[in-house]
Design an enzyme around this catalytic site. Structure first.
Site, PDB file in Angstrom:
ATOM      1  N   LYS A  80      -5.059  -7.115  -1.160  1.00  0.00           N
ATOM      2  CA  LYS A  80      -5.718  -5.848  -1.478  1.00  0.00           C
ATOM      3  C   LYS A  80      -5.409  -5.372  -2.891  1.00  0.00           C
ATOM      4  CE  LYS A  80      -2.173  -2.891   0.682  1.00  0.00           C
ATOM      5  NZ  LYS A  80      -1.730  -2.173  -0.516  1.00  0.00           N
ATOM      6  N   ARG A 129      -7.174   6.157   1.736  1.00  0.00           N
ATOM      7  CA  ARG A 129      -6.559   6.808   2.892  1.00  0.00           C
ATOM      8  C   ARG A 129      -6.673   8.327   2.785  1.00  0.00           C
ATOM      9  NH1 ARG A 129      -1.490   2.975   2.140  1.00  0.00           N
ATOM     10  NH2 ARG A 129      -2.081   1.206   3.448  1.00  0.00           N
TER      11      ARG A 129
END
Length: 340
Positions: A80, A129
């Protein structure tokens, strides 16, 4: 004689643990003498937010430089963290089988997202997030944080910050809390389940987020094993071991996820999530993606499925889903721009 292989890694407990797993796997798959080389990256030198630094690619450049100038032969990245653009002279030669792709809540007193009180302070260093948390619970105070796993856990009231990395590659018990790090100032943090699992800290998890609720980052839970292009193509024990280590279902899933990011021209820190997986019954590749406004006021979620026969098919599926997102107004939600 075994082939000598130097594996470059960041020096954090998590990076050393991940690199140790790859080193052990390569040594088991080929006649190799493996040595670990620690490389300090720009992301390790500063406490500025990832968004202000241009995304998690700041953890990658120094490792790639070490590969290109011959200080190491292999680099292990959290997938990622990798920018989606190509790196001249380098190739991702193996993507091992993926660990848990989900995000996890680590909260005081066993609390879950639903039971955190209004105004609770929840820490994360990820704009992805943060945006999704604000969409799910706009009454929370989402706080931008940095630091390794131990540092972040130490900021939650009542949680033990101790992080233990096991293995024979220089990783030792590592408290991970700097002398200037705040302690106990948060009610919860959100971390990648894969990292917590690799560090033996799943005991801190109070809730695992289903990807349909909080979409993970493209490539989350997966590792990328990068080498010089010529070394990947050579007839050597290392090249053979890398081919054996590569897990095709994981590679195709993350290729599709990263294709979404690439087509949207979004950096690693954009509020974009993607989750791909093979349907065991049909053999198709299933892909879901989310684009969220930074403040969480709007969230766009779409899915697609198609052939998962090879990397090219996976890339086409990801780009097709990205086009659908753009047609649905993704560019009005997220700060999209040139690929970093």
């Amino acid at each position: 004689m075994p082939q000598d292989v130097r594996i470059g890694t960041r020096a954090s407990a998590l990076a050393l643990t991940q690199t140790g797993h790859v080193a052990d796997a390569l040594a088991a798959l080929g006649d190799l003498a493996v040595e670990t080389v620690r490389v300090r990256t720009e992301g390790d030198r500063t406490r500025a937010s990832l968004a202000s630094l241009g995304g998690t690619g700041v953890f990658v450049t120094a490792l790639r430089d070490a590969l290109l100038d011959g200080r190491c032969d292999v680099a292990v990245h959290s997938l990622k963290d990798l920018p989606t653009g190509p790196a001249d002279g380098l190739v991702i030669a193996a993507v091992p089988e993926r660990a848990d792709a989900r995000d996890a809540l680590c909260a005081r007193d066993g609390l879950t997202l639903a039971t955190l009180p209004a105004g609770a302070r929840v820490g994360t260093g990820s704009p992805r997030r943060a945006a999704q948390l604000r969409a799910l619970r706009p009454d929370l105070d989402v706080v931008d944080i940095r630091g390794n796993v131990g540092t972040r856990l130490g900021r939650v009231r009542g949680l033990d910050p101790t992080t233990v990395a096991t293995g024979d590659h220089g990783a030792a018990p590592h408290p991970g809390v700097g002398t200037d790090a705040p302690r106990g100032d948060l009610d919860a943090v959100v971390l990648a389940a894969a990292g917590l699992g690799r560090l033996g800290r799943l005991d801190a998890v109070t809730e695992w987020f289903d990807p349909a609720v909080l979409a993970p980052a493209p490539g989350q839970g997966a590792l990328a094993v990068e080498v010089r292009t010529a070394d990947a193509e050579a007839a050597t024990p290392l090249a053979d071991a890398l081919r054996a280590l590569d897990h095709a279902p994981t590679r195709r899933a993350v290729v599709a996820e990263r294709a979404v990011l690439a087509r949207l021209e979004a950096g690693c820190a954009a509020p974009i999530g993607a989750w791909g997986r093979l349907d065991d019954a049909t053999g198709e590749l299933v892909l879901d993606a989310v684009v969220a406004a930074v403040d969480g006021a709007r969230v766009l979620r779409l899915g697609a499925r198609g052939p998962g026969d090879d990397d090219d098919a996976a890339d086409r599926l990801g780009r097709r889903l990205a086009e659908d997102l753009l047609d649905a107004g993704a560019a009005d939600l997220a700060p999209l721009g040139p690929v970093r």
